[in-house]
Scaffold this motif. Structure first.
Motif, PDB file in Angstrom:
ATOM      1  N   LYS A   1       5.729   5.430  -2.226  1.00  0.00           N
ATOM      2  CA  LYS A   1       6.658   6.389  -1.614  1.00  0.00           C
ATOM      3  C   LYS A   1       8.014   6.429  -2.327  1.00  0.00           C
ATOM      4  CE  LYS A   1       4.346   6.425   2.845  1.00  0.00           C
ATOM      5  NZ  LYS A   1       4.370   6.115   4.286  1.00  0.00           N
TER       6      LYS A   1
ATOM      7  N   HIS B   1       0.809  -1.228   0.000  1.00  0.00           N
ATOM      8  CA  HIS B   1       0.000   0.000   0.000  1.00  0.00           C
ATOM      9  C   HIS B   1       0.842   1.279   0.000  1.00  0.00           C
ATOM     10  CE1 HIS B   1       0.733  -0.004   4.359  1.00  0.00           C
ATOM     11  NE2 HIS B   1       0.327   1.246   4.366  1.00  0.00           N
ATOM     12  N   ASP B   2       2.052   1.210   0.550  1.00  0.00           N
ATOM     13  CA  ASP B   2       2.872   2.423   0.629  1.00  0.00           C
ATOM     14  C   ASP B   2       4.039   2.432  -0.360  1.00  0.00           C
ATOM     15  OD1 ASP B   2       1.574   4.057   2.452  1.00  0.00           O
ATOM     16  OD2 ASP B   2       2.588   3.217   4.205  1.00  0.00           O
TER      17      ASP B   2
ATOM     18  N   HIS C   1      -6.093   5.070   1.037  1.00  0.00           N
ATOM     19  CA  HIS C   1      -5.783   4.792   2.446  1.00  0.00           C
ATOM     20  C   HIS C   1      -5.361   6.040   3.215  1.00  0.00           C
ATOM     21  CE1 HIS C   1      -1.608   4.283   0.921  1.00  0.00           C
ATOM     22  NE2 HIS C   1      -1.261   4.697   2.126  1.00  0.00           N
ATOM     23  N   SER C   2      -4.901   7.090   2.532  1.00  0.00           N
ATOM     24  CA  SER C   2      -4.516   8.325   3.232  1.00  0.00           C
ATOM     25  C   SER C   2      -5.654   9.342   3.282  1.00  0.00           C
ATOM     26  CB  SER C   2      -3.329   8.990   2.528  1.00  0.00           C
ATOM     27  OG  SER C   2      -2.251   8.105   2.417  1.00  0.00           O
TER      28      SER C   2
ATOM     29  N   HIS D   1       1.694   9.099  -2.844  1.00  0.00           N
ATOM     30  CA  HIS D   1       2.003   7.674  -3.038  1.00  0.00           C
ATOM     31  C   HIS D   1       0.780   6.801  -3.259  1.00  0.00           C
ATOM     32  CE1 HIS D   1       1.287   7.922   1.322  1.00  0.00           C
ATOM     33  NE2 HIS D   1       1.098   6.609   1.343  1.00  0.00           N
TER      34      HIS D   1
HETATM   35 FE   LIG Z   1       0.462   5.518   3.122  1.00  0.00          FE
END
Ligand SMILES: [Fe+2]
Ligand SMILES: O[C@H]1[C@H](O)[C@@H](O)[C@H](O)[C@@H](O)[C@H]1O
Ligand SMILES: [Fe+2]
Length: 306
Positions: free
Chosen positions: A146, A142-143, A241-242, A215
């Motif tokens: 970045k 999910h990240d 998600h953010s 991201h």
């Molecule tokens: Fe995130």
């Protein structure tokens, strides 16, 4: 795919049922293991953006810049540019390793390299939802967006990579973290954008809404552009998600369509693990690696365009 949450909150067990049209229906049931800690590594509440802490000032500065520069025009440009996926070719796992280099300046709860966070989230959710392998993989990746911060991916500044996201093109909601700085955003008083719906319409679906660039949307573009077989709920989790103003504060719900509403239930489950698994407890990477490699193999091509 239909999702029924019996007891929202700490839903833990998922059962698969056959529905009439023979599609798999996911039924989320309550009751499971993950204990939400009382405080973060620094002894404060999670996501407390105002408490004096070693990270507070840096995080607030981060949001000041983020809120000033994330305009509709900026986002549009970034989406077009990064949808080309012409920067790198690599596997999902290679990308996980690259994230070792990145520490997130927007995060009041974590100062570890990102790979720790990916595995902590994925392992926590795996314990409670052992049969939802797509959710384990979603957590792992999910990240990954970045990497935008790394030179090979454009070396974008942190304000264009991390932090909470919010829609651009319509009025900013006061529930957005450090909302006050959005008053310095050129879109704040733009009559095209400063109304409830702005350039959007009721129920238009989040897919038609431009979110501040970072991201989340990048990783969504990568997953989609490389034809992942993850279910739509997985893609939704990655992409939003953010978006805490939506999944925490309940703002902007009027932009969602039916599918968004179904997927939001998974996002809310995911968020618990994303946020509260952040700790100093390390995961043995080599031990869990074979399992995640098998999931990557199942849902993604061996090399992806980034
Ligand atoms: Fe995130
Ligand atoms: O990965 C990021 C990061 O942890 C941020 O601090 C948070 O604001 C975002 O929502 C999240 O996606
Ligand atoms: Fe995360």
């Amino acid at each position: 795919m239909t999702i029924v949450i019996e007891q929202p909150g700490s839903g833990i067990e998922v059962e698969r049922k056959k529905s009439e049209n023979d599609e798999k229906e996911l039924v989320i049931k309550n009751g499971g293991g993950f204990a939400v800690p009382n405080s973060n590594t620094f002894g404060h509440n999670f996501r407390d953006y105002d408490v004096a802490s070693a990270r507070q000032e840096g995080v607030e500065n981060f949001y000041r810049t983020n809120h000033i520069y994330q305009t509709y025009d900026f986002v549009k440009k970034m989406r077009e540019e990064y949808a080309k996926l012409n920067r790198a070719e690599m596997s999902i796992w290679e990308c996980c390793e690259l994230l070792n280099e990145v520490v997130d300046e927007s995060d009041p709860d974590l100062d570890e390299p990102q790979i720790e966070h990916l595995l902590q989230t994925a392992e926590a959710i795996r314990k409670d939802y052992p049969h939802e392998d797509w959710l384990h993989l979603t957590a792992l990746i999910h990240d990954l967006g970045k990497v935008l911060h790394l030179p090979a991916f454009g070396g974008l500044p942190q304000w264009a990579v991390v932090g909470d996201t919010f829609p651009v093109g319509c009025a900013f909601d006061p529930s957005i973290v450090h909302f006050k700085y959005l008053k310095e955003n050129p879109d704040f008083n733009n009559p095209e954008y400063d109304t409830k719906y702005g350039v959007y319409s009721e129920g238009c679906g989040l897919d038609n809404v431009m979110m501040s660039w970072g991201h989340d949307d990048y990783m969504y573009l990568v997953a989609k552009g490389n034809h992942t077989s993850l279910p739509s709920a997985g893609l939704f989790v990655i992409r939003y998600h953010s978006f805490y103003a939506l999944h925490r504060a309940g703002a902007y719900k009027y932009l969602m369509n039916k599918e968004d509403k179904e997927n939001l239930k998974w996002l809310q489950i995911f968020n618990k693990y994303d946020l509260y698994s952040k700790s100093k407890v390390r995961i043995d990477v080599e031990k869990v690696k074979p399992y995640y490699l098998s999931l990557i193999n199942k849902y993604f091509p061996s090399k992806l365009k980034w």
